[in-house]
Design a protein around this motif. Structure first.
Motif, mmCIF file in Angstrom:
data_model
loop_
_atom_site.group_PDB
_atom_site.id
_atom_site.type_symbol
_atom_site.label_atom_id
_atom_site.label_comp_id
_atom_site.label_asym_id
_atom_site.label_seq_id
_atom_site.Cartn_x
_atom_site.Cartn_y
_atom_site.Cartn_z
ATOM 1 N N LEU A 76 0.821 -1.207 0.000
ATOM 2 C CA LEU A 76 0.000 0.000 0.000
ATOM 3 C C LEU A 76 0.859 1.262 0.000
ATOM 4 C CD1 LEU A 76 -2.986 0.853 0.098
ATOM 5 C CD2 LEU A 76 -2.823 0.783 2.583
ATOM 6 N N THR A 113 -8.780 -5.438 10.724
ATOM 7 C CA THR A 113 -8.346 -4.062 10.984
ATOM 8 C C THR A 113 -7.577 -4.009 12.303
ATOM 9 O OG1 THR A 113 -10.149 -3.042 9.746
ATOM 10 C CG2 THR A 113 -9.183 -1.731 11.520
ATOM 11 N N ASN A 148 -5.084 12.405 5.538
ATOM 12 C CA ASN A 148 -5.541 11.072 5.925
ATOM 13 C C ASN A 148 -6.761 10.702 5.097
ATOM 14 O OD1 ASN A 148 -4.098 9.577 7.906
ATOM 15 N ND2 ASN A 148 -4.507 11.221 9.364
ATOM 16 N N PRO A 149 -6.886 9.489 4.609
ATOM 17 C CA PRO A 149 -5.897 8.436 4.815
ATOM 18 C C PRO A 149 -4.602 8.744 4.077
ATOM 19 C CG PRO A 149 -7.555 7.679 3.253
ATOM 20 C CD PRO A 149 -8.007 9.028 3.755
ATOM 21 N N ASP A 184 -4.679 4.555 0.268
ATOM 22 C CA ASP A 184 -5.847 3.680 0.192
ATOM 23 C C ASP A 184 -5.887 3.005 -1.164
ATOM 24 O OD1 ASP A 184 -6.516 6.168 -1.053
ATOM 25 O OD2 ASP A 184 -8.621 5.607 -0.979
ATOM 26 N N TRP A 242 -8.337 -0.292 -3.481
ATOM 27 C CA TRP A 242 -9.328 -1.366 -3.556
ATOM 28 C C TRP A 242 -8.608 -2.654 -3.888
ATOM 29 C CZ3 TRP A 242 -14.320 -1.405 -2.266
ATOM 30 C CH2 TRP A 242 -14.944 -0.175 -2.085
ATOM 31 N N GLY A 260 -11.660 -2.933 0.338
ATOM 32 C CA GLY A 260 -10.629 -1.919 0.222
ATOM 33 C C GLY A 260 -9.832 -1.840 1.511
ATOM 34 N N MET A 301 -7.211 1.006 3.889
ATOM 35 C CA MET A 301 -6.695 2.355 4.089
ATOM 36 C C MET A 301 -5.695 2.325 5.235
ATOM 37 S SD MET A 301 -10.118 4.731 3.876
ATOM 38 C CE MET A 301 -11.090 3.797 5.043
ATOM 39 N N PHE A 324 -4.048 4.973 8.039
ATOM 40 C CA PHE A 324 -4.161 6.290 8.657
ATOM 41 C C PHE A 324 -2.944 6.542 9.543
ATOM 42 C CE2 PHE A 324 -8.479 5.189 7.619
ATOM 43 C CZ PHE A 324 -9.045 6.393 7.220
ATOM 44 N N GLU A 361 -6.837 -0.252 8.146
ATOM 45 C CA GLU A 361 -8.261 -0.600 8.120
ATOM 46 C C GLU A 361 -8.658 -1.270 6.816
ATOM 47 O OE1 GLU A 361 -12.663 1.417 8.626
ATOM 48 O OE2 GLU A 361 -10.900 2.684 8.766
ATOM 49 N N ARG A 415 -4.908 0.548 -7.463
ATOM 50 C CA ARG A 415 -5.066 1.978 -7.113
ATOM 51 C C ARG A 415 -5.633 2.744 -8.245
ATOM 52 N NH1 ARG A 415 0.229 1.944 -3.478
ATOM 53 N NH2 ARG A 415 0.073 -0.215 -3.607
#
Length: 112
Positions: free
Chosen positions: A16, A46, A64-65, A68, A70, A78, A80, A82, A92, A112
């Protein structure tokens, strides 16, 4: 009590936060110093995170985030990440289905 990140959560964060930008680079450097401090109550994967702030500096200012994406598989999920004060604070996962996601999907399915 804080516990180490799972290998799957670590791989998810690595994927990510891939990229050469200063924020992603700084947040990736925090991963080895991040620990899980809590979990979501719904049963999904999470996790709340804390980072040893003495071991690594904060990331430059960002929104934030911090990142992120999918998943292509499962196609209704998805993820994310933070931060708080420039440090990783939450990884999360979410889904459009009513069932919580109980295992981290393969990072290769992030889009992305």
């Amino acid at each position: 009590m804080a516990e180490p990140l799972s290998p799957h959560a670590t791989a998810t964060l690595d994927s990510l936060l891939a990229g050469p930008d200063p924020v992603s680079s700084a947040l990736r450097a925090q991963i080895p110093h991040a620990r899980v401090t809590d979990r979501c109550g719904c049963g999904c994967v999470t996790v709340d995170l804390t980072v040893d702030r003495a071991a690594v500096p904060p990331a430059p200012a960002h929104g934030n985030p911090a990142a992120d994406a999918w998943y292509s598989v499962p196609d209704d999920a998805g993820v994310m990440v933070f931060t708080k004060d420039g440090y990783l604070s939450l990884l999360e996962i979410y889904s459009a289905s009513s069932e919580p996601i109980t295992t981290w999907p393969e990072p290769r399915f992030l889009k992305r």
